[in-house]
Enzyme design. Structure first.
Site, mmCIF file in Angstrom:
data_model
loop_
_atom_site.group_PDB
_atom_site.id
_atom_site.type_symbol
_atom_site.label_atom_id
_atom_site.label_comp_id
_atom_site.label_asym_id
_atom_site.label_seq_id
_atom_site.Cartn_x
_atom_site.Cartn_y
_atom_site.Cartn_z
ATOM 1 N N GLU A 71 0.802 -1.158 -0.177
ATOM 2 C CA GLU A 71 0.025 0.161 0.073
ATOM 3 C C GLU A 71 0.732 1.206 -0.063
ATOM 4 O OE1 GLU A 71 -2.953 -0.204 3.035
ATOM 5 O OE2 GLU A 71 -4.014 -1.922 2.163
ATOM 6 N N HIS A 131 -9.049 10.105 3.135
ATOM 7 C CA HIS A 131 -8.783 8.997 2.373
ATOM 8 C C HIS A 131 -9.068 9.245 1.026
ATOM 9 C CE1 HIS A 131 -8.503 5.198 0.576
ATOM 10 N NE2 HIS A 131 -8.252 4.551 1.685
ATOM 11 N N ARG A 168 -0.956 9.261 1.383
ATOM 12 C CA ARG A 168 -2.356 9.587 1.400
ATOM 13 C C ARG A 168 -2.538 11.153 1.297
ATOM 14 N NH1 ARG A 168 -5.426 5.276 5.259
ATOM 15 N NH2 ARG A 168 -5.430 3.359 3.835
ATOM 16 N N HIS A 182 -11.206 10.162 7.060
ATOM 17 C CA HIS A 182 -11.203 8.711 7.264
ATOM 18 C C HIS A 182 -10.567 8.513 8.537
ATOM 19 C CE1 HIS A 182 -10.556 4.619 5.957
ATOM 20 N NE2 HIS A 182 -9.177 4.691 6.080
ATOM 21 N N ARG A 190 -0.708 9.306 8.776
ATOM 22 C CA ARG A 190 -0.426 7.729 9.068
ATOM 23 C C ARG A 190 -0.161 7.138 7.908
ATOM 24 N NH1 ARG A 190 -4.819 3.394 9.263
ATOM 25 N NH2 ARG A 190 -5.741 4.803 7.981
#
Length: 532
Positions: A118, A237, A283, A342, A377
């Site tokens: 990811e 997100h 992100r 998110h 994060r």
């Protein structure tokens, strides 16, 4: 606030019913525990909605050190290095423990773990379940164990709305019915309190969080006097499905890990010009690019057709189901997406053992801020952090209580009519205010406006503790965002676009300090619009 009845118990009180709460309860066994769950177990917790999985260095070519480096890099200068080293070092142990507890992780033919890569990970290290079912399946396995553990009592349909503090120590929790009409409060005193009540992203109008996750845990702890860390850092997100649902279904990042690309309505693949890693950029980078496309009216879309094709229905059943109910065929057309609130990196400040600044109160999961996530994060570190700190907090509570423990009678609550539920119209107005003024891109004028609007909304329902908790959490986020005069990670200030080395540290804020800032704005005159 007065309670209709007081109940004294020697059980450890766990507020919440997500991954952290369940794992902590199991770790504490056979010590007597009572879990407070607003919804039936497995429903309403963000953990059950997590699609990606758990990040852990399981491959022989990977290492905890590499995982810690990626975590630190994604966190944009404010990750606590000691915390990152600790969490990544313990990650493998927790995957093996979950496997023993029955979590059905995807496995290879030779028995290894199937891992996906990811965003911002240098290795494929996200252990998953049935493609995009990790949260739900891990929760299912833990719930089965909790139901079979005699020392754990679960009270469903009950909501924590306040903490009792005596002489600086948390001694109890005020509870009400989680039904819309609420109830009179009941005070439950326990031997310790572990806050595991979820995050704050549901404070926004566009969110991927379950409907009940609105920052109540953070607000409750702040109002009791606990220190809050990193409140300004809210992760958006990039690829929530833009289909008009509230909350927005999540098009998991693992789709991009499998090669799905982002395009706009004209077919332009816009991430190529934004970052060397394109769709797998951190992100915050992808979220801002998506937001910019939306603001420009270019309709961002996630195209899975070439990379995944018809396999999407078997590899990613949750995404396929959301597409189907919204009339989208991802094998034939791209999926419309939007940046949605998110995950909250901020929360109740804790030490390495999950202790808050208030004696008697521990915290784990998304409502806590441990220092692992920094300003942004790393993907799939959320469930990992919940596991590591749930166990550490549980073990610290056990140490604090000594080697011996007694059996405890079940807690019996008698909830009677009374109290006041949060007004849905006020909650909706608050969420719109947060999205409008404290969203993907912020500035001082918008943040000051948010603080004033939140204060006005808060004043309309002063006797509803649940609504006051929500307003407190929103105020903490907006105040911390106003105080951080730079752009870093998920916190983007259009009026302070630079990242300043002098501010490469975590933020700390109390409710008293946030109120003082808010009140100073209420006393100040509103700015006059500029005349052309």
């Amino acid at each position: 606030m007065e309670s209709s009845q007081d109940i004294q118990s020697n059980r450890i009180v766990i507020i919440g019913a997500g991954l952290g709460a369940l794992y902590a309860a199991l770790t504490l066994a056979p010590r007597p525990v009572v879990m407070i769950s607003p919804d039936p177990l497995g429903q309403g917790a963000s953990s059950a909605w997590a699609q990606g999985g758990v990040a852990a260095a399981m491959d022989v070519s990977d290492s905890p050190e590499a995982h810690a480096i990626d975590t630190t890099r994604a966190g944009a200068g404010t990750v606590d290095a000691e915390v990152a080293a600790l969490v990544t070092r313990e990650a493998r142990e927790h995957i093996l423990d979950l496997t023993t507890l029955g979590a059905p992780f995807d496995r290879t033919e030779d028995g290894g773990y199937v891992m996906s890569r990811e965003a911002a990970h240098s290795f494929a290290r996200v252990v998953r379940v049935k493609g995009d079912q990790a949260g739900a399946e891990i929760m299912r396995a833990l719930i089965e164990r909790v139901r079979a553990t005699p020392s754990i009592q679960v009270i469903e349909g009950v909501l924590a709305e306040g903490l009792e503090v005596r002489d600086g120590t948390v001694t109890g929790v005020r509870l009400i019915s989680s039904a819309p009409e609420g109830s009179a409060a009941v005070l439950l005193r326990g031997s310790a309190v572990l806050m595991a009540g979820g995050g704050s992203a549901g404070l926004y109008a566009i969110t991927t969080n379950p409907p009940r996750i609105r920052g109540q845990a953070l607000g409750m702890a702040a109002r009791a006097g606990a220190e809050i860390a990193d409140a300004e850092f809210v992760q958006f997100h990039p690829t929530a499905m833009d289909v008009g649902e509230d909350p927005a279904p999540l098009a998991t990042e693992a789709l991009r890990g499998e090669g799905a690309i982002l395009v706009n309505a004209t077919g332009e693949r816009f991430m190529l010009d934004e970052h060397p890693d394109a769709e797998l950029a951190p992100r915050d980078v992808v979220a801002r690019a998506i937001f910019a496309q939306s603001q420009a009216g270019k309709r961002p879309l996630l195209d899975t057709r070439a990379a995944i094709g018809a396999d999407i229905t078997t590899l990613f059943p949750a995404v396929s189901s959301a597409c189907a109910r919204n009339g989208i065929d991802p094998t034939q057309e791209p999926i419309p997406v939007a940046a949605a609130a998110h995950y909250h990196m901020g929360g109740i400040a804790t030490d390495l053992d999950g202790r808050s600044s208030l004696a008697g109160l521990w915290a784990c999961g998304e409502c806590a801020s441990t220092g692992l996530h920094g300003a942004n994060r790393l993907a799939s570190n959320g469930l990992l952090e919940a596991l590591v700190y749930a166990r550490r907090a549980a073990e610290d509570i056990a140490r604090a209580q000594g080697a011996t423990h007694e059996a405890a009678a079940p807690v019996h609550l008698e909830l009677t009519p009374g109290g006041e539920g949060a007004d849905p119209a006020l909650v909706a107005s608050l969420r719109q205010c947060m999205t409008r003024n404290v969203g993907v891109v912020r500035n001082a004028d918008g943040l000051r406006t948010a603080l004033r609007e939140i204060a006005a909304l808060c004043a309309k329902q002063p006797n509803c503790e649940s609504f006051q908790n929500i307003c407190t959490a929103a105020t903490m986020i907006a105040a911390a965002a106003l105080l951080r005069e730079e752009s870093r990670g998920a916190h983007e200030r259009s009026d302070f676009p630079e990242t300043l080395p002098a501010l490469a540290h975590r933020s700390r804020l109390t409710w008293d300090a946030a109120k003082t800032l808010r009140d100073s704005l209420l006393e100040a005159p509103l700015p006059h619009p500029e005349t052309p």
